[in-house]
Design an enzyme around this catalytic site. Structure first.
Site, PDB file in Angstrom:
ATOM      1  N   ARG A  75       5.870  24.478 -65.333  1.00 15.64           N
ATOM      2  CA  ARG A  75       6.877  23.475 -65.006  1.00 15.64           C
ATOM      3  C   ARG A  75       7.894  24.102 -64.052  1.00 15.64           C
ATOM      4  NH1 ARG A  75       3.651  21.014 -67.486  1.00 15.64           N
ATOM      5  NH2 ARG A  75       3.934  19.374 -69.055  1.00 15.64           N
ATOM      6  N   HIS A 125      23.162  21.881 -57.536  1.00 12.84           N
ATOM      7  CA  HIS A 125      24.621  21.998 -57.387  1.00 12.84           C
ATOM      8  C   HIS A 125      25.397  22.100 -58.700  1.00 12.84           C
ATOM      9  CE1 HIS A 125      23.661  21.082 -53.241  1.00 12.84           C
ATOM     10  NE2 HIS A 125      24.854  21.563 -52.931  1.00 12.84           N
ATOM     11  N   GLY A 162      21.904  30.774 -53.852  1.00 12.95           N
ATOM     12  CA  GLY A 162      22.207  32.125 -53.375  1.00 12.95           C
ATOM     13  C   GLY A 162      22.021  32.254 -51.871  1.00 12.95           C
ATOM     14  N   ASP A 204      27.634  32.871 -54.137  1.00 13.53           N
ATOM     15  CA  ASP A 204      26.488  33.709 -53.733  1.00 13.53           C
ATOM     16  C   ASP A 204      26.728  35.213 -53.915  1.00 13.53           C
ATOM     17  OD1 ASP A 204      25.348  31.320 -52.940  1.00 13.53           O
ATOM     18  OD2 ASP A 204      25.970  31.534 -50.851  1.00 13.53           O
TER      19      ASP A 204
HETATM   20  O1  F6P Z   1      27.007  29.173 -50.251  1.00 15.15           O
HETATM   21  C1  F6P Z   1      27.020  28.441 -51.416  1.00 15.15           C
HETATM   22  C2  F6P Z   1      25.792  27.575 -51.519  1.00 15.15           C
HETATM   23  O2  F6P Z   1      25.839  26.857 -52.747  1.00 15.15           O
HETATM   24  C3  F6P Z   1      24.459  28.309 -51.382  1.00 15.15           C
HETATM   25  O3  F6P Z   1      24.074  28.964 -52.551  1.00 15.15           O
HETATM   26  C4  F6P Z   1      23.543  27.178 -50.981  1.00 15.15           C
HETATM   27  O4  F6P Z   1      22.446  27.663 -50.245  1.00 15.15           O
HETATM   28  C5  F6P Z   1      24.420  26.314 -50.125  1.00 15.15           C
HETATM   29  O5  F6P Z   1      25.769  26.629 -50.459  1.00 15.15           O
HETATM   30  C6  F6P Z   1      24.187  24.834 -50.307  1.00 15.15           C
HETATM   31  O6  F6P Z   1      25.008  24.173 -49.410  1.00 15.15           O
HETATM   32  P1  F6P Z   1      25.267  22.591 -49.442  1.00 15.15           P
HETATM   33  O7  F6P Z   1      26.227  22.312 -50.567  1.00 15.15           O
HETATM   34  O8  F6P Z   1      25.856  22.306 -48.118  1.00 15.15           O
HETATM   35  O9  F6P Z   1      23.952  21.937 -49.690  1.00 15.15           O
END
Ligand code: F6P
Length: 340
Positions: A264, A270, A188, A145
């Site tokens: 779209r 992830h 983010g 982030d």
């Molecule tokens: O802090 C890193 C991050 O990938 C953020 O960008 C996102 O909001 C969050 O973690 C997602 O978390 P999780 O993997 O627990 O869904």
């Protein structure tokens, strides 16, 4: 020739009585965490200290999830994404019982100091821990982030940017071929650093980020003009934390006002957290890992290792968790100028 001041540091270390360092990763994983683990481990061993790896973040401290590290245990990991130590967001560590248990386990294991690699939540936990117990803790910023006050870069940010860019470049091919408008949602948390910087790098037409209120109005003005000159191919980056409620919401809203656009939505998700770290993240992680162990040897405590203008800095946890990091507004101007 540069000569490392190892002898001086070893002298300091014996004066500070630090013999064994624990290392853990906590919060969301990010590419480059392994490079940091490697740097911490090897720097401690180089300086004749022992290193204990703690699995599963703070949860591992509570469960005594400890492993004595040797140099070869961090071989062949600098290029790998994720974290070999695994990671959690521990609820137990927020309780007094959890922290008491963690402290007792560390004492039993003979761990004198801790290096924690993670983000905001990790440093909040570390700050509370060092306030209540006599264990020095030094932090290394690891999160895609890039939202931590006191450092220009966090480990993983550059790799995530490159992942986003490579994905959006592919989406752009379809956007151009079919004259479509794509809303691409990027991660983010509640900050727009990833979205804004990748928008510039992808040549996006617009960006929606939480730091800017009313950016949906600006977007609509832009689309009105685009419609008049029949420019229907667009890529709009949307930060997941934007007040518009994410890419699907904003697409639904915008479609009502602009039925002439073929819209779209892609949520990158992830994939942004994974993959091999970039050269930039590997080098930064290595520099920060070395600096963290050296800080411990210099009797530092309750600080995050930061990087400002490519120089290592020490930022007290208190400052990094209490202050808000501002986005670079000049990048917004640049995006506007370049998307005419
Ligand atoms: O802090 C890193 C991050 O990938 C953020 O960008 C996102 O909001 C969050 O973690 C997602 O978390 P999780 O993997 O627990 O869904």
């Amino acid at each position: 020739m540069y000569i490392c001041s190892r002898k001086i540091r070893i002298k300091n270390q014996f004066m500070s009585k630090i013999r064994k360092i624990g290392v853990l990763t906590s919060g969301g994983d990010s590419p480059g965490m392994n490079a940091a683990i490697r740097a911490v481990t090897r720097t401690a061993l180089y300086n004749e200290m022992e290193v204990v790896a703690i699995s599963l973040g703070y949860e591992g401290l509570i469960q005594s999830n400890f492993k004595q590290m040797k140099s070869n245990m961090v071989s062949d990991i600098i290029q790998r994404g994720g974290t070999i130590l695994k990671s959690t967001r521990s609820e137990d560590f927020k309780t007094k019982e959890g922290k008491d248990k963690a402290y007792q386990n560390m004492k039993n294991e003979g761990i004198d100091a801790l290096v924690v690699i993670g983000g905001d939540g990790t440093f909040r936990g570390a700050r509370e821990f060092t306030e209540e117990y006599d264990i020095p803790v030094v932090g290394i910023p690891g999160t895609i982030d890039n939202d931590l006050y006191g450092t220009d870069y966090t480990i993983g940010y550059d790799s995530a940017l490159n992942t986003i860019i490579s994905a959006v470049d592919k989406i752009r091919d379809t956007a151009s071929s079919h004259n479509r408008l794509f809303f691409v949602e990027v991660m983010g948390k509640d900050a727009g650093f990833l979205a804004l910087r990748s928008a510039i790098a992808c040549g996006a037409e617009a960006v929606l980020i939480p730091e800017i209120e009313g950016d949906t109005k600006t977007l609509k003005n832009y689309l009105k003009k685009g419609s008049k000159r029949k420019k229907f191919s667009n890529v709009i980056l949307v930060a997941e934390g934007d007040e518009s409620g994410g890419a699907f919401n904003i697409a639904k809203e915008t479609q009502k006002d602009f039925p002439e656009y073929d819209m779209r939505v892609t949520v990158l998700g992830h994939i942004q957290r994974g993959g091999s770290p970039t050269a930039y993240d590997r080098v930064t992680a290595s520099e920060m890992g070395v600096a963290a162990v050296e800080a411990i040897m210099d009797n530092q405590n309750s600080i995050m290792i930061g990087m400002i203008n490519r120089e290592i800095v020490h930022i007290p946890f208190n400052r990094t968790v209490k202050h808000h990091k501002d986005i670079n507004r000049r990048l917004l101007d640049i995006l506007e100028i370049l998307s005419i």
